[in-house]
Write a protein that holds these residues in place. Structure first.
Motif, mmCIF file in Angstrom:
data_model
loop_
_atom_site.group_PDB
_atom_site.id
_atom_site.type_symbol
_atom_site.label_atom_id
_atom_site.label_comp_id
_atom_site.label_asym_id
_atom_site.label_seq_id
_atom_site.Cartn_x
_atom_site.Cartn_y
_atom_site.Cartn_z
ATOM 1 N N TRP A 194 75.506 38.367 52.252
ATOM 2 C CA TRP A 194 76.950 38.427 52.025
ATOM 3 C C TRP A 194 77.297 38.055 50.589
ATOM 4 O O TRP A 194 78.237 38.625 50.022
ATOM 5 C CB TRP A 194 77.668 37.550 53.042
ATOM 6 C CG TRP A 194 77.219 37.881 54.435
ATOM 7 C CD1 TRP A 194 76.309 37.195 55.193
ATOM 8 C CD2 TRP A 194 77.575 39.035 55.201
ATOM 9 N NE1 TRP A 194 76.091 37.843 56.382
ATOM 10 C CE2 TRP A 194 76.856 38.964 56.425
ATOM 11 C CE3 TRP A 194 78.445 40.111 54.987
ATOM 12 C CZ2 TRP A 194 76.986 39.933 57.420
ATOM 13 C CZ3 TRP A 194 78.575 41.067 55.988
ATOM 14 C CH2 TRP A 194 77.845 40.974 57.171
ATOM 15 N N GLY B 138 85.706 44.914 58.938
ATOM 16 C CA GLY B 138 84.947 44.121 59.879
ATOM 17 C C GLY B 138 85.337 44.449 61.298
ATOM 18 O O GLY B 138 86.257 45.242 61.550
ATOM 19 N N ARG C 96 80.618 47.412 62.342
ATOM 20 C CA ARG C 96 81.709 46.610 61.786
ATOM 21 C C ARG C 96 82.660 47.431 60.922
ATOM 22 O O ARG C 96 83.761 46.992 60.620
ATOM 23 C CB ARG C 96 81.155 45.431 60.984
ATOM 24 C CG ARG C 96 80.415 45.798 59.709
ATOM 25 C CD ARG C 96 79.924 44.567 58.954
ATOM 26 N NE ARG C 96 79.329 44.923 57.681
ATOM 27 C CZ ARG C 96 78.046 45.204 57.509
ATOM 28 N NH1 ARG C 96 77.222 45.174 58.552
ATOM 29 N NH2 ARG C 96 77.577 45.532 56.319
ATOM 30 N N LYS D 211 74.721 37.164 61.368
ATOM 31 C CA LYS D 211 76.184 37.102 61.439
ATOM 32 C C LYS D 211 76.761 38.376 62.062
ATOM 33 O O LYS D 211 77.743 38.324 62.807
ATOM 34 C CB LYS D 211 76.776 36.878 60.056
ATOM 35 C CG LYS D 211 78.305 36.745 60.038
ATOM 36 C CD LYS D 211 78.820 36.524 58.624
ATOM 37 C CE LYS D 211 80.329 36.276 58.619
ATOM 38 N NZ LYS D 211 81.090 37.409 59.154
ATOM 39 N N GLU D 212 76.168 39.507 61.761
ATOM 40 C CA GLU D 212 76.630 40.766 62.354
ATOM 41 C C GLU D 212 76.473 40.740 63.873
ATOM 42 O O GLU D 212 77.361 41.186 64.612
ATOM 43 C CB GLU D 212 75.831 41.931 61.758
ATOM 44 C CG GLU D 212 76.162 43.293 62.323
ATOM 45 C CD GLU D 212 75.225 44.384 61.828
ATOM 46 O OE1 GLU D 212 75.226 45.459 62.452
ATOM 47 O OE2 GLU D 212 74.496 44.151 60.843
ATOM 48 N N ASP E 287 79.136 38.336 65.254
ATOM 49 C CA ASP E 287 80.478 38.918 65.195
ATOM 50 C C ASP E 287 80.652 40.020 66.236
ATOM 51 O O ASP E 287 81.733 40.184 66.821
ATOM 52 C CB ASP E 287 80.761 39.470 63.801
ATOM 53 C CG ASP E 287 80.941 38.379 62.758
ATOM 54 O OD1 ASP E 287 81.010 37.192 63.134
ATOM 55 O OD2 ASP E 287 81.000 38.712 61.549
ATOM 56 N N CYS E 288 79.601 40.796 66.474
ATOM 57 C CA CYS E 288 79.678 41.862 67.476
ATOM 58 C C CYS E 288 79.793 41.267 68.878
ATOM 59 O O CYS E 288 80.563 41.764 69.715
ATOM 60 C CB CYS E 288 78.448 42.760 67.371
ATOM 61 S SG CYS E 288 78.543 44.268 68.365
ATOM 62 N N TRP F 2 83.301 40.177 69.344
ATOM 63 C CA TRP F 2 84.233 41.314 69.470
ATOM 64 C C TRP F 2 84.103 42.022 70.808
ATOM 65 O O TRP F 2 85.100 42.384 71.441
ATOM 66 C CB TRP F 2 83.977 42.284 68.315
ATOM 67 C CG TRP F 2 84.586 43.636 68.463
ATOM 68 C CD1 TRP F 2 85.907 43.951 68.441
ATOM 69 C CD2 TRP F 2 83.881 44.884 68.665
ATOM 70 N NE1 TRP F 2 86.087 45.308 68.610
ATOM 71 C CE2 TRP F 2 84.858 45.901 68.749
ATOM 72 C CE3 TRP F 2 82.537 45.224 68.760
ATOM 73 C CZ2 TRP F 2 84.520 47.244 68.936
ATOM 74 C CZ3 TRP F 2 82.191 46.547 68.938
ATOM 75 C CH2 TRP F 2 83.179 47.543 69.033
#
Length: 452
Positions: free
Chosen positions: A78, A162, A209, A237-238, A241-242, A245
């Motif tokens: 990142w 994102g 994302r 992190k992906e 985050d998924c 979500w």
């Protein structure tokens, strides 16, 4: 028509000597082992099918080395991405073309003969579309014309910043499209490559994302029968985050909500659980591994052993182009598995098998599958893409057969490459691209301006 006689060649059925190869219009029309040399051009050395590069962002070659200074906090993908955004902030179309040609030249000198360009730089520096929305796709095509690289162009669809329809950031303004503008871009890209020999255009939703479920379906529908490539599960992190979500991990979500099949290339797929490993293998999609970039970015280590045991298919790409080497990507893949499992020759399938040969064969097949072109073999009906290693190289001179590939992958590397032929035309001789001088000079001028 071009008629060659190859001293040694790796054919689909194995190694052969004195191989006659007939080439017409860039395509191999006949292959004859133990042929007579009369009326043929001799190709001295060890000839391999050219390796496909299934994932690259050529413009990132220009920023290689610029993100190797430690920041005040923990560096990661990142923080690297912020350096990338700053670098592309001032790139002109001329810069994009110059850097792309330089990267393609290095790919050819490094043993790659075909490229899947995951091309997401579309707009001007202020985020506005060019008068021709496919202007920068045209610059990739121009670089191909100059270098002779085989091309699968993958215009990237990028719509949000994102998961959950987050607004894009300023650094992403050169990427952004909606489905309607992307459809126009895709048509423009097809026009841009129309004059190239044997070019293919596919689609590339950037990542889960960067799209919504609705826009993902719309983009995939535009692919026809062509390739579909997507970044997936590159970073922890992906994955987190998924999960937040959707309640699912990225690969699991994709397999449940998209028609993933053999046309698909799942780039990186670094962080997988056992169900995802098996799901990719069952789908016949290809895992697009970029081991040098994944190591450079600190992404993690792919589940290589379990994936191959499940029957999974893979290919390799140069991604950020921080180091461009076909054998180097294969070596890094094997070495990552050795570190993970604390063992040696991990990716060879059985006792007595050459690890280099196993890696090379698999990457040929996987790369050819998801570039959507007839490449990856010295066989009739395939493009005449050849990489010739110098038989007098000190690491190759005293061995033969599969040990040539072991020495190429694990010892000599790209320094062993002598001649490269793409679509029947010599593009590298004596280890150097035939247009190296002009390409290098233009790249140097562009970088001097960019970094001034």
């Amino acid at each position: 028509m071009r008629r060659l006689i190859l001293d040694h060649a790796l054919l689909p059925e194995g190694w052969a000597q004195q191989v006659g190869v007939d080439i017409d219009g860039g395509t191999i029309t006949a292959v004859r082992p133990h042929d007579t040399p009369e009326g043929r051009e001799r190709v001295a050395g060890i000839t391999l099918p050219g390796l496909p590069n299934l994932h690259s962002h050529t413009f990132q070659r220009g920023m290689a080395g610029l993100a190797e200074t430690r920041g005040p906090e923990g560096d990661s993908f990142w923080t690297w991405r912020q350096v990338m955004y700053r670098f592309l902030g001032s790139l002109t179309p001329d810069d994009v073309e110059a850097i792309a040609a330089f990267a393609m030249m290095e790919m050819l000198e490094g043993g790659f003969t075909a490229l899947a360009e995951f091309h997401y730089l579309h707009h001007d520096v202020d985020g506005r579309a060019y008068a021709d929305s496919a202007e920068l796709s045209g610059r990739i095509a121009a670089a191909v014309q100059e270098t002779g690289m085989g091309l699968t162009l993958l215009p990237v669809f990028y719509a949000q910043g994102g998961f959950g329809a987050a607004a894009p950031g300023d650094g992403q303004r050169r990427f952004i499209n909606d489905p309607e503008s992307y459809a126009r871009l895709l048509e423009g890209a097809r026009r841009a490559v129309a004059d190239l020999d044997d070019a293919v255009v596919g689609v590339a939703p950037h990542s889960l994302r960067a799209v919504t479920p609705e826009s993902l379906r719309a983009v995939v529908a535009l692919s026809g029968e062509g390739p579909v490539h997507i970044h997936i599960s590159e970073q922890v992190k992906e994955v987190e985050d998924c999960l937040a979500w959707s309640g699912q991990r990225p690969v699991a979500w994709l397999l449940d909500h998209a028609p993933v099949d053999r046309r698909w290339c799942l780039i990186h797929a670094t962080h997988l659980d056992s169900r995802e490993v098996e799901g990719i293998a069952r789908s016949n999609a290809v895992a697009g591994l970029c081991p040098i970039t994944e190591a450079n970015l600190g992404d993690g280590i792919f589940e290589g052993v379990d994936f191959l045991m499940a029957g999974g298919r893979f290919g390799v790409g140069s991604d950020s182009n921080v180091e461009i080497s076909a054998p180097g990507e294969l070596k890094q893949f094997e070495y990552s598995q050795r570190l993970k499992h604390r063992a040696r020759n991990v990716l060879a399938e059985h006792e007595g098998q050459s690890t280099g040969r196993s890696l090379y064969d698999a990457a040929l097949a996987g790369g050819a599958q998801v570039l959507g072109r007839r490449i990856g073999a010295i066989a009739a009906g395939h493009r005449a893409d050849l990489v010739v290693l110098g038989a007098d190289h000190p690491d190759l001179a005293a061995v033969s057969g599969d040990r040539w590939i072991d020495s190429y992958v694990f010892v000599a590397g790209k320094a062993a490459v002598d001649t490269v032929v793409v679509a029947g035309r010599d593009v590298v001789r004596n280890g150097r691209h035939v247009n190296r001088g002009a390409i290098l000079a233009r790249y140097a001028r562009a970088m001097a301006r960019i970094l001034a």
